[in-house]
Motif scaffolding. Structure first.
Motif, short mmCIF file in Angstrom:
data_model
loop_
_atom_site.label_atom_id
_atom_site.label_comp_id
_atom_site.label_asym_id
_atom_site.label_seq_id
_atom_site.Cartn_x
_atom_site.Cartn_y
_atom_site.Cartn_z
N HIS A 120 0.94 -1.29 0.14
CA HIS A 120 0.10 0.14 -0.06
C HIS A 120 0.93 1.35 -0.13
CE1 HIS A 120 -3.55 -2.45 0.51
NE2 HIS A 120 -2.83 -2.89 1.51
N ILE A 121 1.02 1.97 -1.06
CA ILE A 121 2.02 3.07 -1.29
C ILE A 121 1.26 4.07 -2.08
CG2 ILE A 121 3.87 3.57 -2.47
CD1 ILE A 121 4.98 0.81 -2.52
N ASN A 122 1.31 5.29 -1.66
CA ASN A 122 0.78 6.74 -2.09
C ASN A 122 2.17 7.33 -2.56
OD1 ASN A 122 -1.80 5.98 -1.68
ND2 ASN A 122 -1.85 7.19 0.14
N TYR A 123 2.16 7.71 -3.97
CA TYR A 123 3.22 8.18 -4.59
C TYR A 123 2.58 9.56 -5.18
CZ TYR A 123 7.02 9.83 -7.55
OH TYR A 123 7.89 10.55 -8.07
N ASP A 124 2.87 10.70 -4.70
CA ASP A 124 2.44 12.12 -5.09
C ASP A 124 3.64 12.82 -5.74
OD1 ASP A 124 -0.39 11.68 -4.09
OD2 ASP A 124 0.49 12.16 -2.20
N GLU A 125 3.53 13.43 -6.89
CA GLU A 125 4.37 14.07 -7.68
C GLU A 125 4.01 15.44 -8.28
OE1 GLU A 125 6.15 13.08 -11.82
OE2 GLU A 125 7.34 11.93 -10.47
N TYR A 126 4.68 16.42 -8.04
CA TYR A 126 4.47 17.87 -8.57
C TYR A 126 5.35 18.26 -9.14
CZ TYR A 126 3.45 22.56 -9.33
OH TYR A 126 3.41 24.01 -9.96
N ILE A 127 5.56 18.28 -10.49
CA ILE A 127 6.92 19.08 -11.07
C ILE A 127 6.48 20.28 -11.88
CG2 ILE A 127 9.04 18.69 -12.68
CD1 ILE A 127 8.65 15.80 -11.90
N GLU A 128 7.20 21.47 -11.40
CA GLU A 128 6.70 22.69 -12.27
C GLU A 128 7.74 22.69 -13.50
OE1 GLU A 128 6.57 27.26 -10.65
OE2 GLU A 128 8.53 26.46 -10.42
N GLN A 129 6.81 23.13 -14.59
CA GLN A 129 7.90 23.43 -15.91
C GLN A 129 8.60 22.08 -16.15
OE1 GLN A 129 9.51 27.22 -15.99
NE2 GLN A 129 7.76 28.11 -15.93
N LYS A 130 8.04 20.96 -16.05
CA LYS A 130 8.70 19.57 -16.00
C LYS A 130 10.05 19.38 -16.63
CE LYS A 130 7.60 14.68 -15.76
NZ LYS A 130 6.50 13.63 -15.57
N GLU A 131 9.91 19.66 -18.10
CA GLU A 131 11.27 19.26 -18.96
C GLU A 131 12.31 20.31 -18.61
OE1 GLU A 131 11.79 19.08 -23.51
OE2 GLU A 131 9.86 18.60 -22.94
N GLU A 132 11.95 21.57 -18.23
CA GLU A 132 13.08 22.50 -18.38
C GLU A 132 13.64 22.29 -16.81
OE1 GLU A 132 13.54 27.33 -17.47
OE2 GLU A 132 11.74 26.54 -18.36
N VAL A 133 12.82 22.07 -15.83
CA VAL A 133 13.39 21.85 -14.51
C VAL A 133 14.16 20.63 -14.11
CG1 VAL A 133 12.90 21.63 -12.00
CG2 VAL A 133 11.55 23.44 -13.44
N LEU A 134 13.57 19.66 -14.70
CA LEU A 134 14.38 18.29 -14.68
C LEU A 134 15.60 18.09 -15.39
CD1 LEU A 134 11.44 15.62 -14.95
CD2 LEU A 134 12.53 16.72 -12.81
N ASN A 135 15.74 18.83 -16.58
CA ASN A 135 17.07 19.03 -17.12
C ASN A 135 18.02 19.70 -16.77
OD1 ASN A 135 16.09 17.35 -19.27
ND2 ASN A 135 15.36 18.89 -20.55
N ASN A 136 17.71 20.58 -15.66
CA ASN A 136 18.74 21.68 -14.96
C ASN A 136 18.90 21.46 -13.54
OD1 ASN A 136 19.33 23.61 -17.17
ND2 ASN A 136 17.16 23.50 -17.32
N ALA A 137 18.21 20.36 -13.11
CA ALA A 137 18.41 20.02 -11.48
C ALA A 137 19.31 18.76 -11.32
CB ALA A 137 16.93 19.90 -10.83
N TYR A 138 20.13 18.69 -10.47
CA TYR A 138 21.09 17.54 -10.40
C TYR A 138 20.86 17.26 -8.77
CZ TYR A 138 22.79 18.17 -14.90
OH TYR A 138 23.06 18.44 -16.23
N VAL A 139 21.10 15.93 -8.60
CA VAL A 139 21.19 15.12 -7.13
C VAL A 139 22.21 14.13 -7.06
CG1 VAL A 139 18.39 15.87 -6.44
CG2 VAL A 139 19.36 13.58 -7.54
N PRO A 140 22.80 14.09 -5.80
CA PRO A 140 23.60 12.85 -5.69
C PRO A 140 22.84 11.54 -6.27
CG PRO A 140 23.80 14.20 -3.60
CD PRO A 140 22.52 14.62 -4.43
N THR A 141 23.48 10.67 -6.94
CA THR A 141 22.91 9.39 -7.10
C THR A 141 22.30 8.60 -6.20
OG1 THR A 141 23.24 7.29 -8.46
CG2 THR A 141 25.06 8.08 -7.23
#
Length: 358
Positions: free
Chosen positions: A244-265
């Motif tokens: 039983h898992i609830n996954y909620d996702e909100y990404i503003e301006q998805k393509e632009e933001v995801l291409n410029n944001a980085y995290v440690p793997t």
């Protein structure tokens, strides 16, 4: 949030302590050279003199804190000279205005001292002193950043050595592993497509985990999210889709933001895996909650799960500690990693401020 506030207060107290020690040394030197009566005589009373000293110390500490930690260090880190310099000038003008009002309007300093300067001369001299403080603050900030950089390099070297040691201890030939998984996938894809799909997901996740991503393991946020979803899907298959898992996702301006944001793997994956390992995922009323919110300037990620009852799987907490260290190395003060728990629930939260970060 509390950790960030505590860190800022430590900086304030550090500046206050150093500035107090310096000013007390200056005052004691003046008292010893000129005599106590000569120094205190222009003031209305000894209490007035000591009150002025306290005001000078507190004011100076606040000014140096802002100049060093709020203006100079961001200038050094971001290299955005125009923006920071535009903040320096209004701040120095504000200090000069304050000093003028304090000395010529409120009148809390001795007339004998105040009468040495006309308002115009005082403003020019005081603004010049502000510029000198700004220069001193910049050099202090440069020294602080240099020391922090050396510490980060040392920490990176330690982590590199630990990673190499781990690789030796747990060495396995990736080609053998992936060839084996490919063989299992081929044998099961017709007879058990779901199992074959799980093997395929496992292969992709392990390939992602074993990939060389540079010194800090820096990856595009989009890639980490994609692999995290595969981890969730694979675990659902593993437990016959009964989790039983609830996954909620909100990404503003998805393509632009995801291409410029980085995290440690593996940082998001580690938090999710921690919930799978230690959480009760079978209680429909207490679902595992995984939330991701990404804007142009912030990443918010949290995982909350009900604790598993009975015997717990052994854990040294290495994964969560590693997440915290790598976030600190990559984002410094622009991130926070918080763990909250009570008798029944466990919550982990990551916040990353993406503004002015290369």
């Amino acid at each position: 949030m509390l950790a960030s506030i505590e860190k800022e207060w430590k900086k304030v107290l550090l500046v206050l302590g150093i500035y107090t020690a310096w000013w007390v040394a200056v005052t004691l030197t003046a008292l010893s050279l000129q005599g106590v009566s000569s120094v205190i005589e222009p003031y209305e009373s000894p209490g007035h003199f000591y009150g002025q000293q306290a005001h000078t110390i507190i004011k100076g500490a606040i000014i140096y804190y802002i100049l060093i930690f709020r203006l100079s260090i961001p200038l050094i880190r971001t290299g955005n000279r125009k923006k920071i310099l535009l903040q320096f000038l209004p701040f120095l003008l504000l200090i000069t205005l304050y000093e003028y009002i304090w000395n010529f309007k409120i009148g809390n300093v001795p007339p004998a001292i105040r009468d040495h300067f006309s308002p115009g001369t005082f403003i020019i001299v005081d603004f010049g002193m502000g510029l000198l403080m700004a220069v001193i603050s910049y050099f202090i900030a440069t020294w602080i950043e240099s020391n922090d950089a050396l510490k980060r390099e040392g920490e990176l070297e330690k982590q590199k050595l630990n990673a190499e040691l781990s690789a030796i201890k747990y060495q396995i030939n990736p080609h053998f592993l992936f060839n084996s998984l490919s063989f299992i996938y081929t044998k099961t894809v017709k007879g058990n497509p779901e199992a074959a799909h799980a093997v395929h997901l496992l292969s992709e996740i392990m390939s992602y985990a074993l990939e060389e991503w540079g010194e800090l393991g820096k990856v595009p946020l989009a890639l980490e999210i994609s692999q995290m979803k595969k981890v969730i899907e694979m675990n659902q298959i593993r437990f016959n889709n009964k989790l039983h898992i609830n996954y909620d996702e909100y990404i503003e301006q998805k393509e632009e933001v995801l291409n410029n944001a980085y995290v440690p793997t593996l940082v998001l994956i580690t938090l999710v895996e921690n919930a799978f390992k230690h959480g009760d995922l079978t209680d429909e009323k207490n679902r595992v909650s995984i939330k991701l919110e990404v804007t142009r300037s912030n990443i918010y990620f949290s995982v909350c799960n009900k604790k598993k009852r009975g015997l717990k799987e052994p854990s040294k907490g290495i994964g969560l500690s590693n997440v915290q260290q790598r976030l600190q190395l990559m984002y410094g003060d622009k991130q926070s990693f918080i763990i909250q728990e009570n008798e029944t629930h466990y919550l982990t939260k990551i916040h990353i401020n993406l503004t002015n970060h290369d």
